[in-house]
Design a protein around this motif. Structure first.
Motif, PDB file in Angstrom:
ATOM      1  N   ALA A  85      47.809  42.316  32.502  1.00 42.31           N
ATOM      2  CA  ALA A  85      47.045  42.681  33.695  1.00 42.31           C
ATOM      3  C   ALA A  85      45.563  42.827  33.366  1.00 42.31           C
ATOM      4  CB  ALA A  85      47.598  43.976  34.281  1.00 42.31           C
ATOM      5  N   GLN A  86      45.233  43.392  32.188  1.00 40.84           N
ATOM      6  CA  GLN A  86      43.840  43.524  31.790  1.00 40.84           C
ATOM      7  C   GLN A  86      43.193  42.168  31.569  1.00 40.84           C
ATOM      8  OE1 GLN A  86      43.784  46.091  28.365  1.00 40.84           O
ATOM      9  NE2 GLN A  86      44.487  47.916  29.494  1.00 40.84           N
ATOM     10  N   ARG A  87      43.916  41.238  30.935  1.00 37.41           N
ATOM     11  CA  ARG A  87      43.364  39.902  30.707  1.00 37.41           C
ATOM     12  C   ARG A  87      43.136  39.173  32.035  1.00 37.41           C
ATOM     13  NH1 ARG A  87      47.113  39.945  26.290  1.00 37.41           N
ATOM     14  NH2 ARG A  87      48.645  38.837  27.578  1.00 37.41           N
ATOM     15  N   THR A  88      44.060  39.365  32.952  1.00 39.11           N
ATOM     16  CA  THR A  88      43.908  38.716  34.259  1.00 39.11           C
ATOM     17  C   THR A  88      42.708  39.277  35.003  1.00 39.11           C
ATOM     18  OG1 THR A  88      46.308  38.375  34.375  1.00 39.11           O
ATOM     19  CG2 THR A  88      45.058  38.202  36.432  1.00 39.11           C
ATOM     20  N   GLU A  89      42.517  40.590  34.926  1.00 38.19           N
ATOM     21  CA  GLU A  89      41.382  41.218  35.600  1.00 38.19           C
ATOM     22  C   GLU A  89      40.065  40.771  34.980  1.00 38.19           C
ATOM     23  OE1 GLU A  89      39.456  43.386  38.427  1.00 38.19           O
ATOM     24  OE2 GLU A  89      41.595  42.901  38.271  1.00 38.19           O
ATOM     25  N   GLN A  90      40.012  40.642  33.643  1.00 37.24           N
ATOM     26  CA  GLN A  90      38.789  40.187  32.976  1.00 37.24           C
ATOM     27  C   GLN A  90      38.476  38.736  33.334  1.00 37.24           C
ATOM     28  OE1 GLN A  90      39.488  40.912  28.803  1.00 37.24           O
ATOM     29  NE2 GLN A  90      39.345  43.164  29.020  1.00 37.24           N
ATOM     30  N   ALA A  91      39.515  37.920  33.487  1.00 37.83           N
ATOM     31  CA  ALA A  91      39.284  36.514  33.834  1.00 37.83           C
ATOM     32  C   ALA A  91      38.733  36.372  35.253  1.00 37.83           C
ATOM     33  CB  ALA A  91      40.582  35.728  33.696  1.00 37.83           C
ATOM     34  N   ARG A  92      39.068  37.323  36.130  1.00 37.52           N
ATOM     35  CA  ARG A  92      38.578  37.262  37.499  1.00 37.52           C
ATOM     36  C   ARG A  92      37.117  37.711  37.627  1.00 37.52           C
ATOM     37  NH1 ARG A  92      43.706  39.947  40.799  1.00 37.52           N
ATOM     38  NH2 ARG A  92      45.193  38.210  40.441  1.00 37.52           N
ATOM     39  N   GLN A  93      36.662  38.532  36.681  1.00 35.15           N
ATOM     40  CA  GLN A  93      35.283  39.022  36.767  1.00 35.15           C
ATOM     41  C   GLN A  93      34.298  37.901  36.478  1.00 35.15           C
ATOM     42  OE1 GLN A  93      34.989  42.349  34.105  1.00 35.15           O
ATOM     43  NE2 GLN A  93      36.348  43.657  35.351  1.00 35.15           N
ATOM     44  N   PRO A  94      33.219  37.809  37.238  1.00 37.97           N
ATOM     45  CA  PRO A  94      32.218  36.742  36.989  1.00 37.97           C
ATOM     46  C   PRO A  94      31.529  36.934  35.654  1.00 37.97           C
ATOM     47  CG  PRO A  94      31.406  38.343  38.598  1.00 37.97           C
ATOM     48  CD  PRO A  94      32.836  38.693  38.349  1.00 37.97           C
ATOM     49  N   ALA A  95      31.199  35.842  35.053  1.00 39.23           N
ATOM     50  CA  ALA A  95      30.521  35.889  33.768  1.00 39.23           C
ATOM     51  C   ALA A  95      29.084  36.367  33.963  1.00 39.23           C
ATOM     52  CB  ALA A  95      30.507  34.495  33.119  1.00 39.23           C
ATOM     53  N   PRO A  96      28.542  37.141  33.017  1.00 37.60           N
ATOM     54  CA  PRO A  96      27.170  37.634  33.153  1.00 37.60           C
ATOM     55  C   PRO A  96      26.168  36.483  33.089  1.00 37.60           C
ATOM     56  CG  PRO A  96      28.052  38.148  30.971  1.00 37.60           C
ATOM     57  CD  PRO A  96      29.190  37.622  31.774  1.00 37.60           C
ATOM     58  N   ALA A  97      25.109  36.596  33.859  1.00 37.99           N
ATOM     59  CA  ALA A  97      24.088  35.531  33.913  1.00 37.99           C
ATOM     60  C   ALA A  97      23.307  35.497  32.600  1.00 37.99           C
ATOM     61  CB  ALA A  97      23.163  35.789  35.096  1.00 37.99           C
TER      62      ALA A  97
END
Length: 237
Positions: free
Chosen positions: A225-237
């Protein structure tokens, strides 16, 4: 076909094959009586695809021999079988408690399909849940959130403890443990963890489902669940 239709069919056959023409009045009468006896229950044509003249023409296109009544009966029987094979009996409108009326309507529908009077009734296709859903059903699902009402779900909980524990964990915001494979008991995804009963000689005597998942499975589900949540977060500019 009645005698008049048989006479018309024989006249059509005579145009295709002069060998079948009977010039003697007695022979013509006998030929008409013979064909009427054998083709009396075969229609000349139906509203949906059958025509005795087409069957006759097809015979002379594929065979050099004179046509016989059986050469018309065979295509007719094949036509009947094919139509019944495409037919799915619709539910009769008669009262199901009236067995005679129910059976009579069912037989009448099949007879109409087989004889070309009515089109075969096709089975209704299964549609996706996104189209064709009943608005009343959709409103009910929106209200209770599930096809199983909460009262029924609570009544079923004692009889399916693993499912109840899973639903309770998801309701509390915890990760779904059954979304991953258990590395301890090797339970596949979607199935509850298992408890092994060992015999005195160290063999597995029985396997029973556990109401709660193994702790290691909970940890794996949390990590996923943590990996899935991190993958959904946008990458920093």
């Amino acid at each position: 076909m009645d005698r008049r239709e048989i006479a018309a069919l024989l006249a059509y056959i005579g145009r295709l094959d002069p060998r079948s023409i009977r010039t003697d009045q007695g022979e013509a009468r006998d030929q008409l009586a013979q064909w009427h006896e054998l083709l009396g229950d075969v229609p000349m044509a139906t509203p949906h695809g059958w025509d005795a003249r087409v069957a006759t023409r097809q015979h002379y296109r594929t065979s050099p021999y004179q046509i016989q009544p059986a050469d018309v009966v065979r295509p007719w029987e094949s036509y009947r079988r094919n139509r019944l094979a495409l037919h799915s009996d619709p539910t009769p409108s008669a009262d199901p408690d009236d067995q005679a009326a129910w059976t009579a309507e069912l037989v009448g529908t099949r007879h109409a399909v087989a004889t070309g009077i009515a089109q075969p009734a096709q089975a209704r296709a299964i549609t996706s849940s996104q189209e064709g859903i009943n608005p009343r059903l959709q409103a009910r699902l929106d209200q209770i959130g599930s096809c199983i009402p909460p009262a029924a779900r609570a009544a079923l909980a004692p009889f399916r403890p693993a499912r109840a524990a899973r639903e309770a964990a998801v309701a509390q915001g915890l990760p779904d443990a059954l979304s991953v494979r258990c590395e301890w008991c090797l339970a596949p995804v979607g199935e509850p963890c298992r408890r092994r009963r060992i015999s005195p000689n160290d063999g597995v005597r029985a396997i029973a489902p556990r109401a709660t998942p193994h702790p290691g499975r909970l940890d794996l589900a949390s990590q996923q669940a943590q990996r899935t949540e991190q993958a959904r977060q946008p990458a920093p500019a």
